[in-house]
Design a protein around this motif. Structure first.
Motif, PDB file in Angstrom:
ATOM      1  N   THR A 123     -19.658  21.259  46.331  1.00 27.25           N
ATOM      2  CA  THR A 123     -19.971  21.313  44.904  1.00 27.25           C
ATOM      3  C   THR A 123     -19.426  20.056  44.237  1.00 27.25           C
ATOM      4  O   THR A 123     -18.240  19.735  44.386  1.00 27.25           O
ATOM      5  N   ILE A 124     -20.279  19.343  43.543  1.00 28.88           N
ATOM      6  CA  ILE A 124     -19.849  18.137  42.841  1.00 28.88           C
ATOM      7  C   ILE A 124     -19.231  18.545  41.511  1.00 28.88           C
ATOM      8  O   ILE A 124     -19.826  19.317  40.740  1.00 28.88           O
ATOM      9  N   VAL A 125     -18.029  18.046  41.248  1.00 35.90           N
ATOM     10  CA  VAL A 125     -17.331  18.322  39.986  1.00 35.90           C
ATOM     11  C   VAL A 125     -17.068  17.006  39.278  1.00 35.90           C
ATOM     12  O   VAL A 125     -16.532  16.069  39.882  1.00 35.90           O
ATOM     13  N   LEU A 126     -17.466  16.939  38.009  1.00 36.38           N
ATOM     14  CA  LEU A 126     -17.316  15.718  37.211  1.00 36.38           C
ATOM     15  C   LEU A 126     -16.536  16.030  35.942  1.00 36.38           C
ATOM     16  O   LEU A 126     -16.676  17.109  35.348  1.00 36.38           O
ATOM     17  N   THR A 127     -15.728  15.054  35.519  1.00 34.32           N
ATOM     18  CA  THR A 127     -15.000  15.208  34.257  1.00 34.32           C
ATOM     19  C   THR A 127     -14.805  13.846  33.613  1.00 34.32           C
ATOM     20  O   THR A 127     -14.639  12.839  34.299  1.00 34.32           O
ATOM     21  N   ASN A 128     -14.843  13.819  32.276  1.00 30.15           N
ATOM     22  CA  ASN A 128     -14.715  12.541  31.562  1.00 30.15           C
ATOM     23  C   ASN A 128     -13.658  12.545  30.471  1.00 30.15           C
ATOM     24  O   ASN A 128     -13.515  11.563  29.741  1.00 30.15           O
ATOM     25  N   GLY A 129     -12.920  13.639  30.313  1.00 32.55           N
ATOM     26  CA  GLY A 129     -11.874  13.690  29.312  1.00 32.55           C
ATOM     27  C   GLY A 129     -12.373  13.907  27.900  1.00 32.55           C
ATOM     28  O   GLY A 129     -11.570  14.030  26.972  1.00 32.55           O
ATOM     29  N   VAL A 130     -13.673  13.975  27.719  1.00 33.66           N
ATOM     30  CA  VAL A 130     -14.269  14.172  26.394  1.00 33.66           C
ATOM     31  C   VAL A 130     -15.019  15.491  26.321  1.00 33.66           C
ATOM     32  O   VAL A 130     -14.908  16.234  25.344  1.00 33.66           O
ATOM     33  N   ASN A 131     -15.767  15.796  27.369  1.00 34.63           N
ATOM     34  CA  ASN A 131     -16.509  17.046  27.466  1.00 34.63           C
ATOM     35  C   ASN A 131     -15.896  17.938  28.532  1.00 34.63           C
ATOM     36  O   ASN A 131     -15.082  17.490  29.336  1.00 34.63           O
ATOM     37  N   GLY A 132     -16.296  19.194  28.540  1.00 35.21           N
ATOM     38  CA  GLY A 132     -15.812  20.101  29.554  1.00 35.21           C
ATOM     39  C   GLY A 132     -16.261  19.688  30.937  1.00 35.21           C
ATOM     40  O   GLY A 132     -17.306  19.047  31.108  1.00 35.21           O
ATOM     41  N   VAL A 158      -9.663  14.189  38.207  1.00 32.32           N
ATOM     42  CA  VAL A 158     -10.041  15.275  39.110  1.00 32.32           C
ATOM     43  C   VAL A 158      -9.825  14.828  40.555  1.00 32.32           C
ATOM     44  O   VAL A 158      -9.998  13.656  40.900  1.00 32.32           O
ATOM     45  N   GLU A 159      -9.442  15.786  41.416  1.00 31.72           N
ATOM     46  CA  GLU A 159      -9.323  15.555  42.852  1.00 31.72           C
ATOM     47  C   GLU A 159      -9.509  16.893  43.564  1.00 31.72           C
ATOM     48  O   GLU A 159      -9.334  17.968  42.963  1.00 31.72           O
ATOM     49  N   TYR A 160      -9.897  16.824  44.826  1.00 31.29           N
ATOM     50  CA  TYR A 160     -10.034  18.013  45.665  1.00 31.29           C
ATOM     51  C   TYR A 160      -9.086  17.847  46.837  1.00 31.29           C
ATOM     52  O   TYR A 160      -9.196  16.893  47.613  1.00 31.29           O
ATOM     53  N   PHE A 161      -8.139  18.756  46.960  1.00 28.69           N
ATOM     54  CA  PHE A 161      -7.080  18.626  47.967  1.00 28.69           C
ATOM     55  C   PHE A 161      -6.589  20.012  48.355  1.00 28.69           C
ATOM     56  O   PHE A 161      -6.440  20.887  47.501  1.00 28.69           O
ATOM     57  N   ASP A 162      -6.340  20.210  49.642  1.00 36.14           N
ATOM     58  CA  ASP A 162      -5.786  21.457  50.166  1.00 36.14           C
ATOM     59  C   ASP A 162      -6.666  22.662  49.817  1.00 36.14           C
ATOM     60  O   ASP A 162      -6.159  23.756  49.563  1.00 36.14           O
ATOM     61  N   GLY A 163      -7.979  22.449  49.800  1.00 36.75           N
ATOM     62  CA  GLY A 163      -8.900  23.539  49.491  1.00 36.75           C
ATOM     63  C   GLY A 163      -8.894  23.969  48.046  1.00 36.75           C
ATOM     64  O   GLY A 163      -9.437  25.033  47.708  1.00 36.75           O
ATOM     65  N   GLY A 202      -4.008   9.153  36.953  1.00 35.98           N
ATOM     66  CA  GLY A 202      -4.872   9.220  38.121  1.00 35.98           C
ATOM     67  C   GLY A 202      -4.395  10.251  39.121  1.00 35.98           C
ATOM     68  O   GLY A 202      -3.207  10.584  39.184  1.00 35.98           O
ATOM     69  N   LEU A 203      -5.340  10.785  39.906  1.00 38.79           N
ATOM     70  CA  LEU A 203      -5.066  11.718  40.998  1.00 38.79           C
ATOM     71  C   LEU A 203      -5.756  11.220  42.250  1.00 38.79           C
ATOM     72  O   LEU A 203      -6.921  10.809  42.208  1.00 38.79           O
ATOM     73  N   LYS A 204      -5.050  11.280  43.383  1.00 35.66           N
ATOM     74  CA  LYS A 204      -5.680  10.890  44.641  1.00 35.66           C
ATOM     75  C   LYS A 204      -4.883  11.503  45.791  1.00 35.66           C
ATOM     76  O   LYS A 204      -3.657  11.379  45.852  1.00 35.66           O
ATOM     77  N   ALA A 205      -5.596  12.180  46.698  1.00 34.78           N
ATOM     78  CA  ALA A 205      -4.941  12.722  47.888  1.00 34.78           C
ATOM     79  C   ALA A 205      -4.277  11.596  48.663  1.00 34.78           C
ATOM     80  O   ALA A 205      -4.818  10.492  48.775  1.00 34.78           O
ATOM     81  N   PHE A 206      -3.088  11.897  49.214  1.00 32.60           N
ATOM     82  CA  PHE A 206      -2.338  10.905  49.980  1.00 32.60           C
ATOM     83  C   PHE A 206      -1.750  11.600  51.199  1.00 32.60           C
ATOM     84  O   PHE A 206      -0.804  12.389  51.084  1.00 32.60           O
TER      85      PHE A 206
END
Length: 501
Positions: A123-132, A158-163, A202-206
């Motif tokens: 599932t693609i998830v998008l966010t821009n800080g202005v809209n939901g 946004v990030e996807y990590f650990d399910g 920022g968020l990024k899996a490491f």
């Protein structure tokens, strides 16, 4: 012909890349003093960059793209997409097709309303800080509002990590990062958040953790294996990214990102500046640091490169330069210029960048022109003194080694503080013709990539000199491998200061 008495100094291969931080006279023969719309190839050769073309010819009205990417919903289902103006579009066999529902999702059109996005298990998830936040679950289907259980309304990162899905810097708390439940990106507990007491950038899996960036540090959220306290929070270093969209992960697992004074790399230990070659008045001092929060980066694995799109020029609000970092060799080249972009991603293995105000997505690193326009390209060597800075030499001629690329020319000019140089032309094909331009009975046939050589005159007496190469034609490639500058040592001579008798 009689041999020329003298010596030579060879410039190239240019394996050290461009060095804007050093004066020409302090550079080694493997360094370049300046570049524009050129790159350093794998063997140290300098070549004109490739061009770009419209990805889809039909513009999405006269608007700005704020997101681009490739949506891989499953192993057998995926398409390119973009956000332009107030809608999300999917590429359906070469036609942009709107994927917005009649209600429930809102996108506010503005150049700065740029999106971050992730693939959250298909599932693609998008966010821009202005809209939901927005979710998009299937090719051919409309997008929808992401349910966050009313914990917040908007989020910047946004990030996807650990399910789990992670969202940070919300309208309610700029220092919080929220997590969904494991395996359910739309269930959010009332206490499923972590605060770092700094605005999150920022968020990024490491590796096996989530890196949470702020300008003042990087924190790691690491799984504990404890269901009651599933993650621990620990600050790692005191410097993080200024832009979430320009925070990227390299194949070795390290993260690279911009700060106000340059580009940095983090392997898990100290944060290290990697853009020293761009420092100073000839490049980084001209970056509009106040707009770096809108910079973005694209990792280009096929070329071992990261493309950073940055705002170059006093008061420049748009991202108008691409500076390129070769992460295997640790060198820089560029900038690529003469275009402005607002977002980017890898699609079909090459960079695709979204336009500003024209409703177009562009396929980059492709072809030999910029959407039919000429590419104005140049590079300049260093001015390494062959006998030391205290020894004058008489410059005689330069021998250039280059690849056969067609029936066109490149202009070469001599540069030196004590010499008024002249400009000469080098024919990229000379008396040879490639297979694609061979005319029977007229041309001499040569294989592509044949290395040719040509001599041009040098002039004057000076300890150092450099050469500047330029070509301004469309579909006129060039590749230079090295140049040998012939000279005759004169000796140590005292120079008088101007105006001193």
């Amino acid at each position: 012909l009689m041999p020329v008495a003298g010596a030579s100094i060879r410039h190239g291969p240019w394996t050290s890349g461009v060095r804007y931080d050093l004066p020409a006279e302090e550079q080694s023969t493997s360094m370049l003093y300046a570049m524009s719309n050129t790159k350093v190839g794998l063997s140290g050769e300098v070549r004109k960059r490739l061009g770009f073309a419209k990805y889809i010819a039909t513009a999405l009205s006269s608007t700005t793209l704020t997101a681009v990417g490739y949506a891989q919903f499953s192993a057998s289902s995926g398409n390119a997409f973009c956000v332009a103006g107030t809608a999300l579009y999917e590429d359906m066999s070469g036609t942009w097709t709107e994927r917005m529902p009649s209600s429930g999702v809102s996108i506010t059109a503005a150049t700065d309303n740029t999106f971050e996005w992730v693939n959250a298990g298909g599932t693609i998830v998008l966010t821009n800080g202005v809209n939901g936040a927005i979710k998009w679950a299937a090719s051919g289907g409309d997008c929808a509002a992401l349910d966050v259980d009313s914990r917040f309304s908007t989020a910047d990162h946004v990030e996807y990590f650990d399910g789990r899905l992670w969202l940070a810097n919300t309208n309610a708390n700029e220092d919080r990062v929220w997590r969904s439940d494991a395996g359910d990106i739309e269930t959010w507990g009332s206490t499923s958040f972590y605060g770092i007491d700094h605005p999150i950038t920022g968020l990024k899996a490491f590796a096996n953790a989530l890196a949470v960036h702020a300008e003042d540090g990087i924190w790691l959220l690491q799984p504990t294996g404890n269901s009651s306290v599933p993650f621990s929070v620990q600050r790692q270093v005191g410097s993080g990214t200024i832009s979430g969209r320009a925070l990227v992960t390299l194949p070795d697992g390290s993260q690279v990102f911009p700060r106000r004074d340059g580009i940095y790399r983090w392997h898990g230990g100290p944060v290290t500046k990697i853009s020293g070659a761009l420092d100073g008045s000839r490049y980084w001092d001209n970056i509009n640091a106040s707009r770096l929060l809108q910079s973005f980066a694209v990792v280009y694995p096929d070329q071992n490169e990261v493309w950073f799109q940055v705002p170059y020029g006093a008061g420049q609000s748009n991202m108008n330069h691409t500076i390129v970092f070769d992460y295997n060799r640790g060198i820089w080249y560029g900038p690529y210029e003469d275009y402005t972009r607002n977002c980017g991603a890898i699609v079909d293995d090459i960079p695709h960048l979204g336009g500003v105000g024209d409703g177009l997505l562009y396929k980059h690193d492709s072809g030999t022109n910029d959407n039919t326009a000429a590419i104005v390209a140049s590079f300049q060597t260093g001015a390494t003194p062959p006998s030391g800075g205290e020894v004058d030499v008489r410059w005689q001629y330069a021998r250039h080694y280059f690849e056969l690329k067609g029936d066109h020319s490149v202009q070469v000019g001599q540069r030196s503080t004590g010499i008024v140089g002249e400009t000469e032309s080098i024919e990229m094909g000379g008396s040879y013709a490639g297979l694609d331009s061979f005319v029977l009975g007229i041309d001499i046939l040569a294989e592509p990539d044949l290395v040719l050589l040509s001599d041009t005159d040098l002039h004057g007496y000076d300890p150092h000199t450099s050469l500047r190469y330029q070509n301004s034609g469309a579909d006129e490639e060039f590749i230079f491998r090295r140049v040998h500058l012939q000279y005759k040592p004169i000796g140590r001579t005292r120079q008088r200061l101007a105006g001193v008798e």
